[in-house]
Write a protein that holds these residues in place. Structure first.
Motif, PDB file in Angstrom:
ATOM      1  N   ALA A 122       2.461 -12.214   0.923  1.00  0.00           N
ATOM      2  CA  ALA A 122       2.049 -11.258  -0.103  1.00  0.00           C
ATOM      3  C   ALA A 122       3.205 -10.335  -0.465  1.00  0.00           C
ATOM      4  O   ALA A 122       3.940  -9.885   0.404  1.00  0.00           O
ATOM      5  N   PRO A 123       3.359 -10.054  -1.754  1.00  0.00           N
ATOM      6  CA  PRO A 123       4.458  -9.202  -2.178  1.00  0.00           C
ATOM      7  C   PRO A 123       4.127  -7.740  -1.982  1.00  0.00           C
ATOM      8  O   PRO A 123       3.005  -7.386  -1.632  1.00  0.00           O
ATOM      9  N   GLY A 124       5.105  -6.886  -2.237  1.00  0.00           N
ATOM     10  CA  GLY A 124       4.853  -5.454  -2.169  1.00  0.00           C
ATOM     11  C   GLY A 124       5.111  -4.928  -0.781  1.00  0.00           C
ATOM     12  O   GLY A 124       4.370  -5.204   0.148  1.00  0.00           O
ATOM     13  N   ARG A 144      -3.311   0.249 -11.146  1.00  0.00           N
ATOM     14  CA  ARG A 144      -4.081   0.612  -9.964  1.00  0.00           C
ATOM     15  C   ARG A 144      -4.469  -0.597  -9.138  1.00  0.00           C
ATOM     16  O   ARG A 144      -4.767  -0.484  -7.956  1.00  0.00           O
ATOM     17  N   SER A 145      -4.502  -1.775  -9.769  1.00  0.00           N
ATOM     18  CA  SER A 145      -4.848  -2.972  -9.008  1.00  0.00           C
ATOM     19  C   SER A 145      -3.618  -3.561  -8.326  1.00  0.00           C
ATOM     20  O   SER A 145      -3.715  -4.552  -7.617  1.00  0.00           O
ATOM     21  N   LEU A 146      -2.456  -2.960  -8.554  1.00  0.00           N
ATOM     22  CA  LEU A 146      -1.226  -3.430  -7.914  1.00  0.00           C
ATOM     23  C   LEU A 146      -0.881  -2.485  -6.754  1.00  0.00           C
ATOM     24  O   LEU A 146      -1.318  -1.342  -6.736  1.00  0.00           O
ATOM     25  N   PRO A 147      -0.065  -2.969  -5.832  1.00  0.00           N
ATOM     26  CA  PRO A 147       0.337  -2.075  -4.740  1.00  0.00           C
ATOM     27  C   PRO A 147       1.391  -1.074  -5.206  1.00  0.00           C
ATOM     28  O   PRO A 147       2.513  -1.054  -4.725  1.00  0.00           O
ATOM     29  N   ARG A 190      -7.147   8.908  -9.076  1.00  0.00           N
ATOM     30  CA  ARG A 190      -7.677   7.956  -8.095  1.00  0.00           C
ATOM     31  C   ARG A 190      -8.959   7.316  -8.583  1.00  0.00           C
ATOM     32  O   ARG A 190      -9.268   6.177  -8.233  1.00  0.00           O
ATOM     33  N   ALA A 242     -11.804  -5.332  -6.882  1.00  0.00           N
ATOM     34  CA  ALA A 242     -10.373  -5.195  -7.186  1.00  0.00           C
ATOM     35  C   ALA A 242      -9.842  -3.827  -6.776  1.00  0.00           C
ATOM     36  O   ALA A 242      -8.766  -3.424  -7.200  1.00  0.00           O
ATOM     37  N   THR A 243     -10.594  -3.093  -5.982  1.00  0.00           N
ATOM     38  CA  THR A 243     -10.228  -1.783  -5.420  1.00  0.00           C
ATOM     39  C   THR A 243     -10.086  -0.670  -6.455  1.00  0.00           C
ATOM     40  O   THR A 243      -9.517   0.371  -6.180  1.00  0.00           O
ATOM     41  N   LEU A 244     -10.618  -0.873  -7.656  1.00  0.00           N
ATOM     42  CA  LEU A 244     -10.506   0.182  -8.660  1.00  0.00           C
ATOM     43  C   LEU A 244     -11.613   1.213  -8.500  1.00  0.00           C
ATOM     44  O   LEU A 244     -11.514   2.331  -8.990  1.00  0.00           O
ATOM     45  N   ARG A 269      -4.622  -1.292  -0.102  1.00  0.00           N
ATOM     46  CA  ARG A 269      -3.249  -1.694  -0.385  1.00  0.00           C
ATOM     47  C   ARG A 269      -2.999  -3.156  -0.018  1.00  0.00           C
ATOM     48  O   ARG A 269      -2.343  -3.890  -0.750  1.00  0.00           O
ATOM     49  N   GLU A 270      -3.558  -3.565   1.097  1.00  0.00           N
ATOM     50  CA  GLU A 270      -3.412  -4.970   1.500  1.00  0.00           C
ATOM     51  C   GLU A 270      -4.130  -5.882   0.509  1.00  0.00           C
ATOM     52  O   GLU A 270      -3.654  -6.967   0.188  1.00  0.00           O
ATOM     53  N   ARG A 319      -4.632  -5.202  -2.662  1.00  0.00           N
ATOM     54  CA  ARG A 319      -3.882  -5.195  -3.922  1.00  0.00           C
ATOM     55  C   ARG A 319      -2.679  -6.120  -3.901  1.00  0.00           C
ATOM     56  O   ARG A 319      -2.231  -6.587  -4.938  1.00  0.00           O
ATOM     57  N   ARG A 320      -2.140  -6.341  -2.708  1.00  0.00           N
ATOM     58  CA  ARG A 320      -0.978  -7.223  -2.631  1.00  0.00           C
ATOM     59  C   ARG A 320      -1.363  -8.677  -2.824  1.00  0.00           C
ATOM     60  O   ARG A 320      -0.511  -9.544  -2.958  1.00  0.00           O
ATOM     61  N   ARG A 321      -2.655  -8.956  -2.791  1.00  0.00           N
ATOM     62  CA  ARG A 321      -3.078 -10.360  -2.805  1.00  0.00           C
ATOM     63  C   ARG A 321      -3.977 -10.722  -3.980  1.00  0.00           C
ATOM     64  O   ARG A 321      -4.512 -11.820  -4.028  1.00  0.00           O
ATOM     65  N   ILE A 322      -4.180  -9.771  -4.882  1.00  0.00           N
ATOM     66  CA  ILE A 322      -5.085 -10.072  -5.988  1.00  0.00           C
ATOM     67  C   ILE A 322      -4.375  -9.958  -7.332  1.00  0.00           C
ATOM     68  O   ILE A 322      -3.333  -9.327  -7.452  1.00  0.00           O
ATOM     69  N   LEU A 382       5.863  -4.939  -8.164  1.00  0.00           N
ATOM     70  CA  LEU A 382       5.401  -5.723  -7.022  1.00  0.00           C
ATOM     71  C   LEU A 382       6.520  -5.943  -6.013  1.00  0.00           C
ATOM     72  O   LEU A 382       6.352  -6.697  -5.062  1.00  0.00           O
TER      73      LEU A 382
END
Lengths: 274, 327
Positions: free
Chosen positions: A6-8, A104-107, A269, B51-53, B73-74, B76-79, B105
């Motif tokens: 996984a990236p980030g 927000r859906s990204l790290p 948030r 999607a953690t929003l 955070r974990e 978000r790194r995978r979606i 990213l």
């Protein structure tokens, strides 16, 4: 699930800074591609310099000094007020188009989105101030004191503008609608710049209104600049903001930033595109 | 078999309205779950929580092995998320959009750039890569949007009404691209208002209504749940003016089925229910018609369409069914 694929990178200050830098780059690209936005922001204050500093100067008297010297600090402070709309519209636009959802859906470090918005929006604010200064010099405005106090005055103006950008971010998240933000922005601009010592000494006002106007941060910012630039401070009185404008302006701006930033970040948030 | 998305008892309120009321779901790795429902049924709220929003008021969910509330955070790194609007920056070019997300990213400058190239190529956007997105068509925006959520090669993809407002060709192209991702092992959760889309893309379908799951299953299971299959026999047009052929057909078919065949004189069709013994009913019907010498224009086994399923479950009037399926 392997973590390695996984990236980030895990959250860190470096990551937050790089996110902020990347997003600020995005906003600066926007500005390069839509220079008309900068012009639009600078237009009103520049017109004010011409109207007030040139046309009104012949009929308005502010005691000892020249009116065009007096009014310049007020117009500079007004530039700060126009900043409310800049970030407001930017944030509302990103929310409406779902871009904030994507970020927000990204790290991505949470504060990076709003910090980059406000940081990049300082550019049009400063361009606007430069235009105001340029036209001011043309109509005869001069800084009478040394370089350091002069820079101090500009630093105060930029800090005030920065606080107003965060106010804009707050408005953008609450209102989300361009017309509403423009409306509120115009109201803030008119009320706060005219209910202050920006364009007119406050001595003629009734006592209660006078203290409201004196405590208006726009007044203390404008007064501070006049003091720092040696531009005919015309306010008299014994209230704290009149006697110590620089102190009051610095504390007010500091307090605004200290309140607005955490409130905005908290709101962010849960901010959601609808 | 691994579970990529799992949720139990998800609830979310907005003031007085219950947007979600105890939604649970499970999606196996590498499969597609389609969420069907009206506007306001809770599909988007579900996606936003996963999607953690959005934080749920109750319940819990795990995506790609991580808790959406405790370890966002974990997750978000995978979606990858493609929301209802093509969330792309209008003033930036297609390439810049993808590069920006690559940077966010933390792919590193070089990988961000090469990944952007790769995606521009596979989404047929190379020609337009250096034009501002403002100049893109709706279909191109959507493709860029999908490319944008694939930058990080996510394990789980959330697509919220991905083809709303697209022309048929763009829709087909997007479907193909989604299928490609599924073949690569990506798990997809997709919401849609188009029954056809759910039918064609999803392995399993969930029908949502008022914040609850009304039904779940494969498209076939749902269709079977709603109604029986039936045999539909159409007679050729204008064969005889008196309609005796229709009568002949009805009397031939009557002994075959348990209940009486229904007749639609205007379209010259006879329908009869098919029970468990499908082959038997088909053979007997064909034999009976042949024995009477009835000419047939069409002879088909029909089942309820997904539209019928949807309208029955969500309690709406069934429209004149136009998309019945042959099977």
């Amino acid at each position: 699930m392997s973590t390695a694929s996984a990236p980030g990178a895990p959250s860190s200050l470096g990551g937050a800074l790089s996110d902020t830098a990347a997003l600020t780059g995005r906003h600066l690209r926007h500005l390069r591609r839509t220079p008309e936005k900068i012009i639009a922001v600078a237009l009103t204050p520049v017109a004010m310099v011409v109207i007030l500093g040139y046309l009104f100067a012949s009929v308005v008297s502010v005691g000892a000094g020249e009116y065009h010297d007096y009014v310049m600090a007020g117009v500079f402070a007004q530039v700060g007020l126009t900043c409310v709309g800049i970030t407001g519209l930017g944030v509302a636009g990103d929310l409406g188009k779902g871009l904030i959802d994507r970020f927000r859906s990204l790290p991505v470090a949470r504060p990076a989105v709003l910090v980059s918005h406000t940081a990049a929006d300082l550019v049009p604010a400063m361009c606007s101030m430069a235009a105001v200064g340029g036209v001011g010099l043309l109509v005869g405005w001069r800084v009478e004191r040394g370089v350091l106090p002069a820079l101090g005055g500009f630093a105060l103006l930029i800090a005030f503008a920065y606080a107003m950008l965060w106010l804009g971010a707050l408005l953008g998240m609450l209102m989300r609608n361009a017309e509403a933000i423009n409306g509120i922005g115009a109201l803030v601009l008119v009320v706060f710049s005219f209910l202050s010592s920006s364009f007119m000494p406050l001595s003629g006002l009734p006592a209660w209104l006078r203290s409201v106007a004196e405590w208006n941060p726009v007044s203390s910012v404008a007064e501070s600049c006049r003091v720092l630039w040696g531009n005919a401070p015309a306010s008299t009185g014994s209230s704290l903001p009149v006697e110590h404008p620089v102190l009051v302006a610095s504390v007010t701006i500091g307090a605004m930033i200290a309140v607005l930033v955490p409130v905005c970040l908290r709101l962010f948030r849960t901010a959601a595109a609808r | 078999m691994e579970i990529a998305i799992q949720a139990t008892g998800l609830g979310k309120r907005y003031g007085q309205t219950r947007a979600l009321d105890g939604v649970g779901l499970e999606v196996r790795t590498g499969t597609v779950l389609g969420l069907l429902g009206h506007n306001g049924a809770g599909k988007t709220t579900t996606v936003r929580i996963l999607a953690t929003l959005l934080e749920p008021d109750s319940g819990s969910a795990r995506v790609a092995g991580f808790d959406v509330v405790r370890e966002p955070r974990e997750v978000r790194r995978r979606i990858g998320l493609a929301g209802q609007y093509a969330a792309v920056d209008e003033l930036l070019t297609g390439r810049e959009n993808l590069a920006l997300l690559g940077t966010l990213l933390k792919l590193g400058r070089r990988r961000a750039r090469s990944r952007a190239e790769e995606l521009l190529a596979s989404f047929e956007l190379e020609q337009a890569a250096d034009r501002p997105v403002r100049t893109y068509s709706g279909g191109m925006r959507r493709r860029l949007d999908l490319a944008a959520c694939l930058i990080s090669s996510p394990q789980v993809l959330f697509l919220d009404e991905p083809t709303t407002g697209l022309d048929p060709a763009s829709r087909m192209a997007l479907w193909r691209m989604v299928r490609e991702q599924v073949e690569l092992g990506v798990t997809v959760l997709l919401t849609t208002q188009y029954l056809e889309e759910a039918d064609s893309l999803a392995d399993r379908i969930m029908v949502f209504g008022s914040g609850q799951v009304l039904a779940e299953g494969t498209a076939d299971e749902l269709k079977r749940k709603v109604g029986q299959e039936w045999l539909e026999i159409s007679l050729p047009e204008g064969g005889d003016a008196t309609g005796s052929a229709l009568d002949q057909a009805v009397s031939a078919l009557a002994p075959v089925s348990a209940s009486a065949p229904t007749v639609d004189a205007s379209s010259r069709t006879v329908a009869l229910p098919v029970g468990a013994d499908r082959t038997g009913t088909i053979a007997a019907s064909a034999a009976a018609l042949e024995a009477r010498g009835v000419e047939v224009a069409d002879f088909a086994l029909r089942r309820p369409s997904l539209d019928d399923v949807f309208f029955q479950l969500t309690g709406e009037q069934t429209p004149v069914s136009t998309s019945e399926e042959k099977s």
